[in-house]
Design a protein around this motif. Sequence first.
Motif, PDB file in Angstrom:
ATOM      1  N   LYS A 112       0.757  -0.670  -0.112  1.00 22.61           N
ATOM      2  CA  LYS A 112       0.060   0.287   0.160  1.00 22.61           C
ATOM      3  C   LYS A 112       0.731   0.986   0.173  1.00 22.61           C
ATOM      4  O   LYS A 112       0.328   2.350  -0.983  1.00 22.61           O
ATOM      5  N   THR A 116       1.273   4.196  -2.848  1.00 27.09           N
ATOM      6  CA  THR A 116       0.428   5.320  -3.273  1.00 27.09           C
ATOM      7  C   THR A 116       2.040   5.650  -3.071  1.00 27.09           C
ATOM      8  O   THR A 116       1.389   7.372  -3.774  1.00 27.09           O
ATOM      9  N   SER A 153      -6.586   6.122  -2.525  1.00 24.43           N
ATOM     10  CA  SER A 153      -6.433   5.528  -1.470  1.00 24.43           C
ATOM     11  C   SER A 153      -8.038   4.928  -1.436  1.00 24.43           C
ATOM     12  O   SER A 153      -7.910   3.664  -1.099  1.00 24.43           O
TER      13      SER A 153
END
Length: 161
Positions: A112, A116, A153
Amino acid sequence: MSFNADSDLEVKVRKTTERISENMHIVANEPSLAFYRLQEHVRKALNPMVDRRVDVEKIHTELQGRCYDIEYAVGALKSINQAEDSLKNIQDNLKNAIFLKQQLKYEENRRKKSDTNSVYKRLSAHITLDLSELTDLSDVVRETANRVEHMMSKATNSSSS
């Protein structure tokens, strides 16, 4: 004087016969008095003795049941000792499962973060202009970057669920 001697003798004989008669009466009635006392004692003592015997039998039955319970518990404890290897094996498997779950969670969190970061890198690589001269455009780009970040997100959260 002979009359006097006869009356004394008669009185002594009468007293002696009365005493003998009284003693014979006591001896003759003594067993019945003893039996009466025994009957009285049995009548008073029998009911409490029977009650005690019933209580003792009840307690004995309860004690026997508890002894069986204790024997069962001892058998269960002995069988637990025999299962020690199996329980140790289960414990090791649980430790391994927890460790693997932690590794998966760590990898998921790392992905994750890297996803990002890569979005930011890709976005900044495309924007090579000097935005200080174009203040209006920089606000638009900043807003667009925020929207892209928000969408990313959301997409990451929905894919992890």
